[in-house]
Design a protein around this motif. Structure first.
Motif, PDB file in Angstrom:
ATOM      1  N   GLU A  35      31.753  17.862 111.551  1.00  0.00           N
ATOM      2  CA  GLU A  35      32.478  17.861 110.259  1.00  0.00           C
ATOM      3  C   GLU A  35      32.481  16.660 109.242  1.00  0.00           C
ATOM      4  N   ARG A  36      32.932  15.411 110.122  1.00  0.00           N
ATOM      5  CA  ARG A  36      32.800  14.245 109.463  1.00  0.00           C
ATOM      6  C   ARG A  36      31.570  13.980 108.612  1.00  0.00           C
ATOM      7  N   SER A  37      30.476  14.176 109.161  1.00  0.00           N
ATOM      8  CA  SER A  37      29.140  13.869 108.441  1.00  0.00           C
ATOM      9  C   SER A  37      28.857  15.010 107.413  1.00  0.00           C
ATOM     10  N   LEU A  38      29.198  16.249 107.523  1.00  0.00           N
ATOM     11  CA  LEU A  38      29.121  17.219 106.511  1.00  0.00           C
ATOM     12  C   LEU A  38      29.910  17.170 105.395  1.00  0.00           C
ATOM     13  N   TYR A  39      31.472  17.048 105.728  1.00  0.00           N
ATOM     14  CA  TYR A  39      32.234  17.192 104.749  1.00  0.00           C
ATOM     15  C   TYR A  39      32.877  15.857 104.259  1.00  0.00           C
ATOM     16  N   PHE A  40      32.984  14.902 104.942  1.00  0.00           N
ATOM     17  CA  PHE A  40      33.673  13.736 104.664  1.00  0.00           C
ATOM     18  C   PHE A  40      32.834  12.450 104.460  1.00  0.00           C
ATOM     19  N   GLY A  41      31.431  12.508 104.448  1.00  0.00           N
ATOM     20  CA  GLY A  41      30.700  11.408 104.262  1.00  0.00           C
ATOM     21  C   GLY A  41      30.559  10.417 105.379  1.00  0.00           C
ATOM     22  N   ASP A  42      30.984  10.658 106.679  1.00  0.00           N
ATOM     23  CA  ASP A  42      30.708   9.726 107.728  1.00  0.00           C
ATOM     24  C   ASP A  42      29.142   9.733 107.918  1.00  0.00           C
ATOM     25  N   PRO A  43      28.864   8.750 108.655  1.00  0.00           N
ATOM     26  CA  PRO A  43      27.416   8.686 108.987  1.00  0.00           C
ATOM     27  C   PRO A  43      27.233   9.472 110.169  1.00  0.00           C
ATOM     28  N   TRP A  44      25.926  10.261 110.244  1.00  0.00           N
ATOM     29  CA  TRP A  44      25.513  10.957 111.466  1.00  0.00           C
ATOM     30  C   TRP A  44      25.202  10.018 112.554  1.00  0.00           C
ATOM     31  N   PRO A  45      25.672  10.169 113.849  1.00  0.00           N
ATOM     32  CA  PRO A  45      25.503   9.420 114.800  1.00  0.00           C
ATOM     33  C   PRO A  45      24.109   8.948 115.162  1.00  0.00           C
ATOM     34  N   SER A  46      23.814   7.767 115.258  1.00  0.00           N
ATOM     35  CA  SER A  46      22.328   7.217 115.179  1.00  0.00           C
ATOM     36  C   SER A  46      21.738   7.462 116.338  1.00  0.00           C
ATOM     37  N   GLU A  47      22.387   7.670 117.556  1.00  0.00           N
ATOM     38  CA  GLU A  47      21.834   8.006 118.875  1.00  0.00           C
ATOM     39  C   GLU A  47      21.556   9.628 118.940  1.00  0.00           C
ATOM     40  N   TRP A  48      21.992  10.355 117.847  1.00  0.00           N
ATOM     41  CA  TRP A  48      21.664  11.668 117.789  1.00  0.00           C
ATOM     42  C   TRP A  48      20.489  12.067 116.863  1.00  0.00           C
ATOM     43  N   ARG A  49      19.410  13.023 117.513  1.00  0.00           N
ATOM     44  CA  ARG A  49      18.506  13.474 116.639  1.00  0.00           C
ATOM     45  C   ARG A  49      18.924  14.250 115.531  1.00  0.00           C
ATOM     46  N   GLY A  50      17.933  14.521 114.487  1.00  0.00           N
ATOM     47  CA  GLY A  50      18.073  15.417 113.515  1.00  0.00           C
ATOM     48  C   GLY A  50      19.175  14.829 112.615  1.00  0.00           C
ATOM     49  N   ASN A  51      19.846  15.877 111.713  1.00  0.00           N
ATOM     50  CA  ASN A  51      20.802  15.297 110.743  1.00  0.00           C
ATOM     51  C   ASN A  51      21.914  16.376 110.735  1.00  0.00           C
ATOM     52  N   PRO A  52      22.975  16.089 109.926  1.00  0.00           N
ATOM     53  CA  PRO A  52      24.056  17.184 110.029  1.00  0.00           C
ATOM     54  C   PRO A  52      23.554  18.587 109.569  1.00  0.00           C
ATOM     55  N   GLN A  53      22.867  18.496 108.563  1.00  0.00           N
ATOM     56  CA  GLN A  53      22.314  19.920 107.947  1.00  0.00           C
ATOM     57  C   GLN A  53      21.459  20.632 108.782  1.00  0.00           C
ATOM     58  N   THR A  54      20.631  20.047 109.641  1.00  0.00           N
ATOM     59  CA  THR A  54      19.897  20.718 110.648  1.00  0.00           C
ATOM     60  C   THR A  54      20.785  21.374 111.741  1.00  0.00           C
ATOM     61  N   ALA A  55      21.805  20.629 112.194  1.00  0.00           N
ATOM     62  CA  ALA A  55      22.771  20.914 113.085  1.00  0.00           C
ATOM     63  C   ALA A  55      23.550  21.880 112.889  1.00  0.00           C
ATOM     64  N   ARG A  56      23.767  22.171 111.573  1.00  0.00           N
ATOM     65  CA  ARG A  56      24.871  23.090 110.834  1.00  0.00           C
ATOM     66  C   ARG A  56      24.015  24.299 111.027  1.00  0.00           C
ATOM     67  N   GLN A  57      22.715  24.352 110.654  1.00  0.00           N
ATOM     68  CA  GLN A  57      21.865  25.554 110.731  1.00  0.00           C
ATOM     69  C   GLN A  57      22.061  26.137 112.127  1.00  0.00           C
TER      70      GLN A  57
END
Length: 194
Positions: free
Chosen positions: A172-194
């Motif tokens: 939620e913070r990455s998609l809607y509030f501009g927080d960076p996606w955690p660097s230790e996670w793969r992918g990106n927030p858009q992919t995770a949302r899908q």
């Protein structure tokens, strides 16, 4: 206790802290033995303009609801929760924290649905960490048995709920509030949302 609500004054407590307008309407509807939809339609029946949904009401509908409750429209407006991508669909916003409801009853307050419980991946109460439960269909009536029992989960089940909660907050913070996606996670927030 069916009552005539043509001169709309709802004899209910004003909104509780963080209570949604949908919850306030449900409490009033339970008192007058109507469905929330019937009470909303009755409140707005003389206005030819669309009143909007209870969580996204027109200005006139907010003023009528505030008058019915006996409070200012500006105060009532603080309790709205319009539809947003990070929230459950309006018809699905029917979860509760047993511990919050037990505290409400102990203080002589009505149970209410909090806005903070309506995030898409919210699994626990932000105040108690208690797993949220689906509210009974007639939750707004005072006839619900008390105390409300928190669900019993194993440590592993609780860890899974905590993981979902942490993932949901980060997404939620990455998609809607501009927080960076955690660097230790793969992918990106858009992919995770899908």
């Amino acid at each position: 206790m069916k009552a005539d609500v043509t001169n709309q004054r709802w004899w209910i407590r004003p909104p509780m802290p963080d209570e949604s307008l949908r919850s306030v309407l449900s409490r009033a509807a339970a008192l007058y033995e109507r469905s929330p939809g019937q009470l909303w339609a009755s409140l707005n029946r003389d206005d030819p303009r669309p009143p909007g949904d209870v969580e996204s009401p027109s200005c006139a509908a907010v003023r009528r609801m505030a008058t019915a409750i006996g409070m200012s429209a500006s105060e009532l407006l603080l309790h709205r929760q319009p539809d947003a991508p990070w929230l459950l669909a309006p018809q699905a916003r029917n979860v509760y924290c047993p511990m919050c409801w037990n505290e409400d009853r102990a203080r002589g307050m009505p149970c209410s649905i909090r806005r903070g419980w309506n995030r898409v991946l919210r699994t626990t109460c932000p105040d108690h960490g208690c797993p949220l439960r689906l509210a009974p269909e007639q939750w707004a009536t005072s006839s619900l048995s008390h105390p409300f029992q928190p669900p019993a989960f194993t440590q592993q089940e609780q860890q899974i709920l905590d993981l979902i909660e942490a993932f949901g907050e980060a997404l939620e913070r990455s998609l809607y509030f501009g927080d960076p996606w955690p660097s230790e996670w793969r992918g990106n927030p858009q992919t995770a949302r899908q």
